[in-house]
Design a protein around this motif. Structure first.
Motif, PDB file in Angstrom:
ATOM      1  N   UNK A   1       0.844  -1.211   0.000  1.00 50.68           N
ATOM      2  CA  UNK A   1       0.000   0.000   0.000  1.00 50.68           C
ATOM      3  C   UNK A   1       0.869   1.246   0.000  1.00 50.68           C
ATOM      4  N   UNK A   2       1.939   1.219   0.782  1.00 53.49           N
ATOM      5  CA  UNK A   2       2.862   2.364   0.830  1.00 53.49           C
ATOM      6  C   UNK A   2       3.542   2.571  -0.517  1.00 53.49           C
ATOM      7  N   UNK A   3       4.010   1.493  -1.130  1.00 53.14           N
ATOM      8  CA  UNK A   3       4.703   1.602  -2.413  1.00 53.14           C
ATOM      9  C   UNK A   3       3.802   2.166  -3.503  1.00 53.14           C
ATOM     10  N   UNK A   4       2.492   1.943  -3.363  1.00 56.46           N
ATOM     11  CA  UNK A   4       1.546   2.409  -4.372  1.00 56.46           C
ATOM     12  C   UNK A   4       1.211   3.892  -4.225  1.00 56.46           C
ATOM     13  N   UNK A   5       1.643   4.513  -3.129  1.00 61.23           N
ATOM     14  CA  UNK A   5       1.344   5.929  -2.916  1.00 61.23           C
ATOM     15  C   UNK A   5       2.159   6.808  -3.854  1.00 61.23           C
ATOM     16  N   UNK A   6       1.575   7.917  -4.333  1.00 55.98           N
ATOM     17  CA  UNK A   6       2.403   8.919  -5.014  1.00 55.98           C
ATOM     18  C   UNK A   6       3.385   9.520  -4.021  1.00 55.98           C
ATOM     19  N   UNK A   7       4.456  10.099  -4.522  1.00 61.02           N
ATOM     20  CA  UNK A   7       5.568  10.518  -3.660  1.00 61.02           C
ATOM     21  C   UNK A   7       5.136  11.488  -2.570  1.00 61.02           C
ATOM     22  N   UNK A   8       4.254  12.455  -2.908  1.00 60.98           N
ATOM     23  CA  UNK A   8       3.887  13.450  -1.897  1.00 60.98           C
ATOM     24  C   UNK A   8       3.086  12.820  -0.754  1.00 60.98           C
ATOM     25  N   UNK A   9       2.301  11.776  -1.040  1.00 55.17           N
ATOM     26  CA  UNK A   9       1.535  11.125   0.017  1.00 55.17           C
ATOM     27  C   UNK A   9       2.407  10.230   0.889  1.00 55.17           C
ATOM     28  N   UNK A  10       3.522   9.746   0.348  1.00 53.88           N
ATOM     29  CA  UNK A  10       4.433   8.937   1.161  1.00 53.88           C
ATOM     30  C   UNK A  10       4.966   9.754   2.332  1.00 53.88           C
ATOM     31  N   UNK A  11       5.358  10.990   2.064  1.00 54.32           N
ATOM     32  CA  UNK A  11       5.888  11.838   3.132  1.00 54.32           C
ATOM     33  C   UNK A  11       4.808  12.169   4.159  1.00 54.32           C
TER      34      UNK A  11
END
Length: 750
Positions: free
Chosen positions: A420-430
């Motif tokens: 689920x984390x890997x599927x996030x766009x970069x800004x949502x990961x942070x």
């Protein structure tokens, strides 16, 4: 994650350059060309970082390269921001006209020379790191090439699902099974074409789908059925062929014909079958809207009695597949269901001679509570304890239950949640990793969380704002909604306006979040109840963010953070939870601190000129005069503090970026309160009505809470209301003569 950090720095540099061009300020006077070149270099490296981030598990060299690039990005941001604040503008500003110019012309020339040298050094570091790619032997495979690492291929194979493979025991799905079967088979009552099962990873979506797929009422209702596992890597043609073969059970000759069909012919044949017959197609583990868009040509949505059952972790995706479809949100197991599942896995299958003692039952219930109703975690725990025969062995697992659950053989929970984390766009990961600051079971106030995101620069106007009327906080609320829809964040309380008031992380998701944040050197969490002094020094390299939790036993002398250590020099965020700092003066050493939430207030806080978010709840404030120097503040929260008598009315005057101001109850000022740029203020809480000038116009104010100091006096709010055209929440404490006229009230008031 380094790609996300670099992306934010690129946007930050662009924002400064844009502001300079628009306002004709000289916040980057003398170094703007170097800043533009630095921005170009960082953009160039972004394409490599996106692939490198995803491949850190393959090589220590890749992992080190990513870490080095992350540090370069942080250093670049610090250099530019320090210069912008130091030089200021001819009008006496800094970042967007904030600070007074305090250096002479000679000092300015020296600063320009020094900053230019530092930018050149950063640019050289980027070039050196780029050249190391060949030295390390790192080769990046583009997504178009269709390549995948051995690890991702192994994960894909382990996550492959099949409709016929059912578990012997299923707990807690009885009601969900009955409901989904009814949606599929009771055509007169329900008209849904698509039924979606959504939930967090490990919650049992595929298990429920299998039970539905093989349910007698379903098998007798549909003429034919097909099961397709989509996952994050799939081939459209293979999915279509597999579904078609399942629906028509072809002969050898027909299989050969299917192989020869073009994609268009395959899609047409599938549509034909689903219109002629009553078919059920299960699309298991679908991740992206793009996946559905590529597959949808083979699945008709009209003129058919066929149905689609899909499982996913993203409610927004399910809504886009069919806006009129039904979304079944799979619940967590309750305590009794959790214990029932655990008993079957760990206890019921034991031989008679391996009896379970009462003490083992007590330990078992304690460990099950840690799983918080997540079936995958309970299954893993039960499997581990099924092999343990003695009370001593169970005690050993109990003492290290987190490690046992997260590090079992096969497909670890950390990988399941990590998908689920890997599927996030970069800004949502942070934004997701930022949630690791907060303690276990902590109800996070969403307004505070979003204000911290904004203060940290995790939300930027340039790329993520859809309209001119949308604020950064509006964007942050969208970010949070998306994390909720992706089943990574849980909703706590809802506000009276149906917005998310509080949120939290499931304990296992929090463990994953903290582990990822630590491995990425994004956040260092110190639990003073569990860690020794040596463990508090654990992070390697520069520390960007620190959260201090624990304090279950009262701390007379407080906690000391080694502020003199070089690794804390670039600290951006410091959050303490019920833990006082032993030496309040240590705060002055954190020159780049942007976010501070704690119980401590010191006059030395005036040196934290980068501070954007400050929350002191609760604290004994003796004087707030030192706040005058915090000219970059966006959020100031003083609720719950003991107000220090009569306060100078100009203490907030120079905070031109202030967006959210929360004062204590019964605030008293020396004269009419002087506020900064009223056009930026969005929140004013506990403002004394008598001390607020009537000549302000708050064009952006959305939340206003007003106190009447003297409750025996009466007052009217008409003039104040007229000055807040965007107001949607108004709370009044006092004695009013009458309500305002209806045509004077903001049309946005909810």
């Amino acid at each position: 994650m380094a790609e996300a950090i670099v992306s934010i720095v690129v946007e930050r540099l662009g924002d400064l350059l844009l502001q300079e061009a628009i306002s004709q300020a000289i916040s980057l006077h003398g170094v703007s060309k170097q800043v533009k070149q630095l921005q170009v270099e960082l953009k160039r490296i972004q394409s490599l970082l996106k692939d490198a981030d995803a491949r850190q598990n393959e090589s220590e060299s890749v992992r080190q390269w990513v870490a080095d690039m992350r540090d370069v990005a942080y250093d670049a941001e610090d250099i530019i921001e320090r210069y912008a604040l130091k030089i200021g503008s001819r009008k006496g500003g800094g970042i967007q006209n904030v600070l007074k110019r305090f250096v002479s012309i000679l000092g300015e020339a020296k600063a320009i020379y020094q900053t230019s040298s530092e930018i050149r050094e950063i640019t050289n570091r980027i070039s050196t790191l780029s050249s190391h790619l060949q030295k390390y032997g790192i080769k990046f495979v583009s997504k178009e090439a269709g390549g995948s690492s051995s690890l991702s291929e192994e994960i894909r194979e382990q996550r492959q699902t099949y409709g016929h493979a059912e578990y012997n025991v299923v707990v807690g799905l009885k009601d969900s099974l009955k409901e989904v079967v009814a949606y599929l088979t009771e055509e007169i009552k329900y008209k849904y074409k698509v039924i979606s099962i959504c939930g967090m990873g490990g919650l049992g979506k595929t298990t429920l789908a299998r039970k539905v797929y093989n349910h007698q009422q379903v098998t007798s209702h549909f003429d034919c059925r097909a099961w397709a596992c989509i996952s994050q890597q799939y081939r459209k043609r293979d999915v279509w062929k597999g579904v078609l073969i399942s629906l028509i059970s072809p002969s050898k000759e027909q299989r050969e014909e299917i192989e020869l069909k073009t994609d268009v012919e395959l899609a047409e044949k599938l549509c034909e079958i689903q219109r002629q017959k009553k078919c059920l197609v299960v699309l298991d583990d679908i991740w992206k809207v793009e996946a559905w868009n590529s597959l949808r040509a083979a699945f008709p949505m009209d003129d058919t009695n066929s149905r689609i059952l899909l499982t996913c972790r993203n409610e927004a995706l399910a809504s886009k597949v069919d806006p009129s479809g039904h979304i079944h949100k799979l619940p967590f197991l309750n305590d009794e269901e959790s214990w029932e599942l655990f008993q079957y896995l760990a206890i019921s299958r034991r031989s008679e001679e391996c009896t379970i003692k009462e003490n083992m039952n007590i330990l078992g219930r304690k460990m099950v509570r840690y799983c918080k109703g997540l079936p995958l975690a309970i299954t893993v725990l039960g499997g581990i304890l099924a092999t343990k025969q003695t009370l001593e062995e169970w005690n050993q697992v109990h003492g290290n239950v987190k490690s046992y659950i997260h590090q079992q053989d096969g497909l670890p929970i950390s990988i399941v949640l990590g998908l689920s984390y890997d599927d996030l766009p970069s800004h949502l990961k942070l934004c997701f990793l930022y949630l690791g600051h907060f303690p276990e079971d902590f109800e996070i106030r969403t307004t505070m969380l979003i204000q911290m995101w904004v203060a940290e620069g995790l939300i930027y106007r340039m790329q993520h704002i859809g309209s001119n009327e949308e604020t950064l906080e509006d964007v942050g609320e969208r970010y949070l909604q998306e994390l909720v829809q992706r089943c990574m964040v849980q909703v706590g309380q809802k506000s009276s306006l149906a917005r998310i008031k509080t949120c939290r992380l499931h304990d296992l998701m929090r463990d994953f979040c903290m582990g990822k944040a630590k491995s990425e050197n994004f956040l260092h969490v110190i639990n003073i109840d569990h860690e020794s002094n040596e463990e508090r020094e654990a992070p390697i390299g520069e520390v960007q963010r620190v959260a201090i939790t624990g304090g279950s036993s009262p701390m007379r002398h407080g906690f000391t953070l080694p502020s003199t250590s070089q690794k804390y020099f670039h600290l951006r965020s410091l959050l303490t939870f019920s833990v006082p700092l032993k030496e309040q003066s240590m705060l002055r050493n954190f020159k780049y601190l942007r976010v501070y939430m704690g119980m401590d207030f010191t006059p030395k806080i005036n040196s934290l000129i980068h501070l954007r978010f400050l929350s002191m709840r609760p604290t004994n404030v003796r004087s707030i005069s030192s706040l005058r120097n915090l000219k970059c503040l966006q959020t100031l929260d003083l609720r719950g503090t003991e107000w220090p008598g009569i306060v100078p009315n100009d203490v907030f005057r120079n905070m031109e970026h202030l967006r959210h101001l929360y004062l204590p109850f019964y605030s008293k000022f020396r004269g009419k309160l002087q506020l900064p740029n009223a056009n930026k203020l969005q929140t004013l809480v506990n403002i004394p009505a008598n001390d607020l000038p009537s000549n302000f116009t708050f064009n952006c104010l959305q939340v206003l809470k007003v106190d009447q100091n003297n409750l025996s006096e009466s007052w009217t709010i008409t003039q104040m209301e007229m000055s807040c055209p965007q107001l949607y929440q108004l709370r009044l404490r006092g004695n009013m003569e009458k309500l305002p006229e209806h045509d004077k009230i903001s049309q946005h008031l909810a």
